[in-house]
Design a protein around this motif. Sequence first.
Motif, PDB file in Angstrom:
ATOM      1  N   LEU A  85       0.829  -1.209   0.000  1.00  0.00           N
ATOM      2  CA  LEU A  85       0.000   0.000   0.000  1.00  0.00           C
ATOM      3  C   LEU A  85       0.862   1.257   0.000  1.00  0.00           C
ATOM      4  CD1 LEU A  85      -2.867  -0.970   2.492  1.00  0.00           C
ATOM      5  CD2 LEU A  85      -3.017  -0.771   0.005  1.00  0.00           C
ATOM      6  N   HIS A  86       1.978   1.202   0.696  1.00  0.00           N
ATOM      7  CA  HIS A  86       2.893   2.351   0.730  1.00  0.00           C
ATOM      8  C   HIS A  86       3.433   2.633  -0.676  1.00  0.00           C
ATOM      9  CE1 HIS A  86       5.587   5.270   2.419  1.00  0.00           C
ATOM     10  NE2 HIS A  86       6.663   4.625   1.983  1.00  0.00           N
ATOM     11  N   ALA A  87       3.657   1.571  -1.453  1.00  0.00           N
ATOM     12  CA  ALA A  87       4.197   1.741  -2.800  1.00  0.00           C
ATOM     13  C   ALA A  87       3.122   2.081  -3.827  1.00  0.00           C
ATOM     14  CB  ALA A  87       4.907   0.457  -3.231  1.00  0.00           C
ATOM     15  N   ALA A  88       1.860   1.894  -3.473  1.00  0.00           N
ATOM     16  CA  ALA A  88       0.763   1.984  -4.435  1.00  0.00           C
ATOM     17  C   ALA A  88       0.344   3.412  -4.728  1.00  0.00           C
ATOM     18  CB  ALA A  88      -0.434   1.200  -3.908  1.00  0.00           C
ATOM     19  N   ASP A  89      -0.366   3.556  -5.862  1.00  0.00           N
ATOM     20  CA  ASP A  89      -1.044   4.803  -6.193  1.00  0.00           C
ATOM     21  C   ASP A  89      -2.540   4.694  -5.925  1.00  0.00           C
ATOM     22  OD1 ASP A  89       1.166   6.448  -7.492  1.00  0.00           O
ATOM     23  OD2 ASP A  89       1.286   4.575  -8.633  1.00  0.00           O
ATOM     24  N   GLY A  90      -3.011   3.488  -5.650  1.00  0.00           N
ATOM     25  CA  GLY A  90      -4.425   3.301  -5.342  1.00  0.00           C
ATOM     26  C   GLY A  90      -4.703   1.852  -4.999  1.00  0.00           C
ATOM     27  N   LEU A  91      -5.820   1.621  -4.325  1.00  0.00           N
ATOM     28  CA  LEU A  91      -6.230   0.280  -3.906  1.00  0.00           C
ATOM     29  C   LEU A  91      -7.569  -0.059  -4.539  1.00  0.00           C
ATOM     30  CD1 LEU A  91      -5.996  -2.242  -1.876  1.00  0.00           C
ATOM     31  CD2 LEU A  91      -7.500  -0.888  -0.402  1.00  0.00           C
ATOM     32  N   VAL A  92      -7.703  -1.324  -4.952  1.00  0.00           N
ATOM     33  CA  VAL A  92      -8.993  -1.869  -5.390  1.00  0.00           C
ATOM     34  C   VAL A  92      -9.365  -2.995  -4.448  1.00  0.00           C
ATOM     35  CG1 VAL A  92     -10.264  -3.018  -7.244  1.00  0.00           C
ATOM     36  CG2 VAL A  92      -8.551  -1.289  -7.800  1.00  0.00           C
ATOM     37  N   THR A  93     -10.569  -2.941  -3.900  1.00  0.00           N
ATOM     38  CA  THR A  93     -11.018  -3.974  -2.979  1.00  0.00           C
ATOM     39  C   THR A  93     -12.526  -4.150  -3.107  1.00  0.00           C
ATOM     40  OG1 THR A  93     -10.913  -4.739  -0.678  1.00  0.00           O
ATOM     41  CG2 THR A  93     -11.371  -2.403  -1.032  1.00  0.00           C
ATOM     42  N   VAL A  94     -13.065  -5.052  -2.310  1.00  0.00           N
ATOM     43  CA  VAL A  94     -14.516  -5.271  -2.257  1.00  0.00           C
ATOM     44  C   VAL A  94     -14.989  -5.128  -0.820  1.00  0.00           C
ATOM     45  CG1 VAL A  94     -16.375  -6.939  -2.605  1.00  0.00           C
ATOM     46  CG2 VAL A  94     -14.579  -6.718  -4.311  1.00  0.00           C
ATOM     47  N   GLU A  95     -14.443  -5.942   0.050  1.00  0.00           N
ATOM     48  CA  GLU A  95     -14.748  -5.862   1.481  1.00  0.00           C
ATOM     49  C   GLU A  95     -13.499  -6.244   2.252  1.00  0.00           C
ATOM     50  OE1 GLU A  95     -19.509  -6.950   1.778  1.00  0.00           O
ATOM     51  OE2 GLU A  95     -18.038  -8.389   2.460  1.00  0.00           O
ATOM     52  N   SER A  96     -12.752  -5.259   2.686  1.00  0.00           N
ATOM     53  CA  SER A  96     -11.507  -5.542   3.390  1.00  0.00           C
ATOM     54  C   SER A  96     -11.114  -4.340   4.233  1.00  0.00           C
ATOM     55  CB  SER A  96     -10.389  -5.860   2.386  1.00  0.00           C
ATOM     56  OG  SER A  96      -9.142  -5.948   3.036  1.00  0.00           O
ATOM     57  N   LEU A  97     -10.537  -4.640   5.394  1.00  0.00           N
ATOM     58  CA  LEU A  97      -9.991  -3.568   6.238  1.00  0.00           C
ATOM     59  C   LEU A  97      -8.877  -2.829   5.505  1.00  0.00           C
ATOM     60  CD1 LEU A  97      -9.944  -2.204   9.043  1.00  0.00           C
ATOM     61  CD2 LEU A  97      -8.272  -3.937   9.735  1.00  0.00           C
ATOM     62  N   SER A  98      -8.314  -3.448   4.469  1.00  0.00           N
ATOM     63  CA  SER A  98      -7.256  -2.783   3.703  1.00  0.00           C
ATOM     64  C   SER A  98      -7.741  -1.463   3.116  1.00  0.00           C
ATOM     65  CB  SER A  98      -6.761  -3.694   2.579  1.00  0.00           C
ATOM     66  OG  SER A  98      -7.800  -3.977   1.655  1.00  0.00           O
ATOM     67  N   ALA A  99      -9.058  -1.306   2.921  1.00  0.00           N
ATOM     68  CA  ALA A  99      -9.583  -0.042   2.409  1.00  0.00           C
ATOM     69  C   ALA A  99      -9.277   1.091   3.375  1.00  0.00           C
ATOM     70  CB  ALA A  99     -11.090  -0.156   2.187  1.00  0.00           C
TER      71      ALA A  99
END
Length: 657
Positions: free
Chosen positions: A548-562
Motif C-alpha cells: 500500500l505504501h508503494a501503491a497509487d491506489g487500492l482496489v477492494t470489495v470488502e476488506s480492512l485494507s480499504a
Amino acid sequence: MKTLVVVGSAAAARERARAHSPATLVAWSEEAAAALQSAGAPGRAVSDYVSGEDQDRIDEAAIAWTKAWGTRSVWDGRSIRELLVWKGVSLWWFAELFLHHSTSCPRYVRLIEGFCRVLEAERPDEVEAEGLPEEEAVLLGRTCTALRILFHGPARPRARALGLRMRRVSLRARMDVLKCAVTAGKTALAGVPPAPAADARPLALFLSHAAFWRERRDPEGGEPAEYEHYFDRILPGVDAAGDLRASVVAVGPRAAFRRRGVSDRLAEWARLHPEPGPYVHVNRFTSPRVLHEVRRAATLARRAWHALRRSAGLSEAFSHRGVGFADLAGPDLAGTLLRQLPWAVRSYEEMTEALQATRPSVVCLYAESSGWGRAAIAACRAAGVPTVAIQHGILYPKYYSYRHGADEADCPRPDRTAIFGESARKILVELGHYAPESLVVTGSAKFDDLLAAAARWDRAQIRRRLGVGPAERLLIVASRYRSIRDTHASIGADFPALVRAVDSLPGVKALIKPHPAEPENAYAADLRAAGAVRVRVLPPGADLMELLHAADGLVTVESLSAVEALVLGRPVVVLSMPTHLRELVEAGAALGVPAGEDPTAALRDMLFDEAVRARLGQARARYLRHVAQGVDGGATARIVGLLRETARRPGVVGLGA
C-alpha cells in the motif's frame, strides 16, 4: 392465463429462448440472464425486482428469522435458548452463529423473500421452474402455494439425498469426539503446558489465532522476528509498561483453513509433540476432564437432536412467510446440535483449563463475537476474570454476531471493548445494545503502526523491487476471491472486468495480494483467460502494508485494507457495490463501482483526475476522524492503558453484560 417461467441456468435459458414461448421469463442467476440477453429473448433478471434497499430488507429478514428461531417454543413451551444450557450458559449463543453463517436456513429465507417479490410484482396464474437447483425449485413451489398460485414442478426434495447428508453429519459428529480424544492423548504425552514465568506482576492473557502469527525482519537489527497480526505492538507495549506482563494462548491450525492441504492436516495429526512457538496452543489444555465434558455434551446434544427433530414446534420454526422448509433443514439441524454444541463446550472447558493454569488478571482477545470468543468470555465470566476485546476489523450494520436485542444481555460479551472510533460505538450501542460504559474509543493500533512503518520505508525502492517504473501507476488489489458466506461480497465475479480495465489503461500496473486464507492460484484461471499483460499475483505472504505504501491506489470489495489505504493517503475503488464498505463510499472517501459494471472510468478517475483525487483526500480526512480517532499515533498506548486499568480494577466482570 399468465405463465411465469423462472430459469436458473444458462442451458435452461437458451432452451426457453429457442421455444419462443409467450410466457414471461425471469432469469434467477447471472448466467441465465446473460444467456437470455445473448439469445435476444425477452426476459427480466431478478435484480429488476430486488433493489439495493430491497436487498437490505431481505438481509434484515434473515437476521430476524435467526434471532426468532432461538426464542420460538419447540418443546413443552420452551425455546432452544432455554432448553440447551451448559453450566449456566445458554448454548443458543453458539448455535445461532452456526445456524446463521454455516447452514442454508438464512439462504432459504432470502430465497423466499426474493420469490415473493417476483411473484407479487408479476401476479402470474401459473409458474414453472427450469434449471433451478432442486431445493430452490421446491421453495419456489411452496411460495407459490402460500400465495395461491399454481406451480408446475417438484413439491418435495428427494428424501434419500437428505437422509444421506444427515447421516454424514452424524458420523462427522462422532469423529469430532474421537479427534478430541486423540488430542487429549497427545496432550497427555506432551505433559503439562508451560506456565508463564514466575513474576509478581499481574498477567494479561492474550487469545490469538495461530494462523495470524507471521514473520518479518526487525527494522533495527534486520533479524527475522515473529509477530501477531492483530496484537502486533500491543504485546511488547504491555511488557514495556513494566507493571503488567503478557502471555499468549492460540487456537486453530498454523496454516489458514483455505490454504491447508492434505499434507498439512496429516502433519498436524502425526505430530505427537507441539511445535515451539511464541504461544501455548489451546490444545495443550485438552485434559481428560475436558474430554469427559465433551463426551457428556455430545450425548446430551444427540438426545436433544432425536427428540427435537420430531417436534411439531421445531417443524413450525423452520418456516418463513408461511413457507415451510423443515425437511430441507434436516442436515442443518443435525449440524447445529451434533457438531456445534459439543465444539462450544470443548472451547469453554479448554479455556477454563487455561485460566486455571495461568491465573491471569485480565484476558485480551479479538474476534470476541465469534463462537470461540464467546466461549472464552463465558469461561472468564465464570472464573471472575475481566475481559477486554480489541476491534480488529470494520463493523457494519449487518454484522450478525454483533447484533443483539435488548433481551440478550446474557450473551457472553466482553467487559470492555477497545474500538476504533465513534462509528463503531454507534453500531454497538444502537444495534448491539452494548452498555455505553463498556466501550472505550482508543483508535487502531494497527493504523498507528502503519504510519510509523511507512516513515521508515523507501517508496521508490519498493516500487523498483516490484518492477514498477517511476512514471507508472500502481494498483494493489486486495480482497477475497470467494466470499466466506452468503452475506459477504467477493471480487471473483468482477475480477475479469478489472483485468480488462487495467490492461486498457496505458501506464497502469496491478498487483494482486491474495487474502491470507486463500491460495494464490485462485486468480490464475481468470488471468490466463484474459491474457493479462499488466496484472500479476503476488504470494499470499507479501506484506500488504508495504504494498500500500508503494501503491497509487487500492482496489477492494470488502476488506480492512480499504481503511488502511486511507490511513496512508491512498485513494480506493470499491467493486461489487453495494458491499459492507458502503459507508466509506457514501462518505465520499472512496469511489464505488456497482456489481457487474465496468470499473475503467473509476480507475481512470482515481489514478489520473486530480480534482477527483483532491475531493477523495478531503473526504478521507473527515472519514478517518469518525472511524479511527483521526489516527493520532496514540492507540497502542491507550489500549495498553485500558488493559492495565482493567487488571487493577475489582468488580469489572459483568460490566459489558
